[in-house]
Design an enzyme around this catalytic site. Structure first.
Site, PDB file in Angstrom:
ATOM      1  N   GLY A 255       0.835  -1.186   0.000  1.00 21.39           N
ATOM      2  CA  GLY A 255       0.000   0.000   0.000  1.00 21.39           C
ATOM      3  C   GLY A 255       0.869   1.233   0.000  1.00 21.39           C
ATOM      4  N   CYS A 256       0.528   2.215   0.834  1.00 28.25           N
ATOM      5  CA  CYS A 256       1.351   3.425   0.951  1.00 28.25           C
ATOM      6  C   CYS A 256       2.736   3.049   1.425  1.00 28.25           C
ATOM      7  CB  CYS A 256       0.697   4.398   1.931  1.00 28.25           C
ATOM      8  SG  CYS A 256       1.720   5.832   2.328  1.00 28.25           S
ATOM      9  N   PHE A 257       3.774   3.469   0.687  1.00 22.80           N
ATOM     10  CA  PHE A 257       5.128   3.001   1.024  1.00 22.80           C
ATOM     11  C   PHE A 257       5.733   3.700   2.234  1.00 22.80           C
ATOM     12  CE2 PHE A 257       6.632   5.449  -3.087  1.00 22.80           C
ATOM     13  CZ  PHE A 257       6.326   6.673  -2.515  1.00 22.80           C
TER      14      PHE A 257
END
Length: 431
Positions: A255-257
């Site tokens: 997902g969001c890194f």
């Protein structure tokens, strides 16, 4: 007054600071180095028998292990977001810890000692251009100052004044005729005294798939899938060792890194991380392009780790725990109101956000692939968590990984969240 080390130097000015049998001072960084022989029993990064070898000099990309002690200077009382004492390892020039530590270790050798060196605490030096005297009779002022000057008695030392979006200043002096504003961060000029001993300088693992942004011009070229896969297989054969380094590479889409990177930064045995974009059809994409979905890239985290300290299976546990985290994690994919996984949706291939925030284990070797498959199957049986169905997480071969823009690297650490090894504070995946 000694000069603080604040940023990564571009040359190896301290590389020549060793003299036979005597310590010698590097004038630029006030760095004191104990004399060492030109050859030592260096760490054998290939896992072999060691022995007398040529001394390895650290450079950007080297993995340095050091014994570290940082002591706050000049009454600076920090809440450190990184380890300040003990033995640490990191990739030189890859961020984490303080920029000054990267300066000290660049061009260092095994056995070098640096004693009582001033290290910038991360807030930079004070900039006197950000201190301004304002006359109470001045007519041309920002709107908020004009409003304050209608009641000048309300202006007192310590007051914070917003001058413009993202620009604020503190009142540090008030007289009948003028007041002084300071727009420096409150901790500007704060520093540590550093005692460092370099224990090991080692080569990183082979990273043919990693494309660093400063080595590429953004040229927005589309690449053919088959051509890219053939090139990548030549560069990084999954059946062969990653290199003779004892360190290894893993990569994940979670997902969001931002949050995933911080989780790995906190993991003992992880020595370096990068965030970036992978699996797409454009060379060296920008974040803005990735967000459109047109490049088909996935946000991902590149991890360099020491398998003697943490196994690949344990890295998978970190990844899955992060995937299961509320907010940006895999849990949201199982929401009844979420249509991202609707396989009957003819427009599923156009779901740009689902592509950008895919949850993927990218294997770099056949062994990693098998461990990942076994791990998911085992947890499907033993745990009743959201990641218990291995079909919900992709396992696929790693392809070219394009480093993201600098402002994305260690984003949450820069925003004030702890990267200490073993830290347990909840990760807040926002800026």
């Amino acid at each position: 007054m000694k000069e603080k080390v604040v940023a990564l130097k571009q040359d190896g000015c301290c590389a020549s600071s060793l003299s036979s049998g005597e310590g010698k001072k590097c004038a630029q960084h006030e760095r004191y180095i104990s004399g060492e022989e030109e050859e030592v029993n260096s760490v054998d990064s290939g896992g072999g028998g060691g022995g007398r070898e040529r001394l390895v000099v650290a450079e950007v990309g080297s993995i340095v292990t050091m014994d570290l002690e940082l002591t706050p200077e000049n009454n600076y009382v920090p809440e450190p977001l990184f380890d300040t004492k003990g033995r640490i390892s990191f990739v030189v020039g890859w961020g984490n810890y303080l920029p000054g530590l990267h300066v000290l270790t660049d061009a260092s050798k095994v056995g070098d000692e640096m004693i009582n060196i001033g290290i910038d605490a991360g807030w930079g030096d004070r900039n006197e251009d950000l201190v301004i005297e304002v006359s109470k009779k001045k007519k041309h002022l920002p709107p908020k100052l004009k409003k304050l000057l209608k009641h000048p008695d309300t202006i007192v030392v310590g007051m914070q004044i917003s001058l413009a979006p993202k620009i604020s200043a503190e009142v540090i002096e008030v007289t009948p005729d003028y007041f002084v504003l300071d727009a420096n961060p409150r901790l500007a000029g704060a520093s540590y005294s550093a005692n460092v001993k370099v224990v090991a300088v080692e080569n990183p693992p082979s990273m043919n798939l990693l494309q660093l942004r400063n080595n590429n011009n953004h040229n927005n070229i589309n690449i053919d899938d088959d051509d890219q896969k053939n090139k990548e297989k030549d560069d990084n054969n999954p059946s062969s060792p990653m290199s003779n380094s004892r360190y290894q590479v893993a990569s994940f889409g979670l997902g969001c890194f931002w949050g995933g990177e911080l989780a790995f930064m906190r993991t003992p045995g992880v020595v370096g991380t990068k965030v970036g974009y992978t699996q797409g059809h454009v060379v060296n994409p920008t974040y803005e392009e990735v967000c459109t979905g047109s490049t088909r890239h996935t946000e991902a985290i590149w991890v360099i780790y020491n398998p003697d300290i943490i196994s690949y299976s344990d890295l998978l546990k970190v990844a899955m725990e992060r995937s299961n985290d509320n907010g940006y994690g895999l849990q949201s994919l199982f929401d009844e109101n979420n249509t991202d996984n609707d396989t009957d949706n003819d427009n599923n291939d156009d779901d740009d956000e689902a592509t950008q925030y895919r949850h993927v284990i990218f294997h770099h070797t056949k062994e990693q692939k098998q461990i990942a498959i076994d791990f998911l199957q085992q947890h499907h049986i033993s745990e009743k968590q959201s990641y218990n169905d291995s079909s919900k997480i992709e396992v696929c071969e790693a392809t070219t990984f394009y480093e993201a823009e600098e402002y994305h690297q260690q984003y949450l650490l820069k925003g004030g969240q702890s990267s200490k090894k073993g830290a347990k504070e909840p990760i807040r995946c926002f800026g």
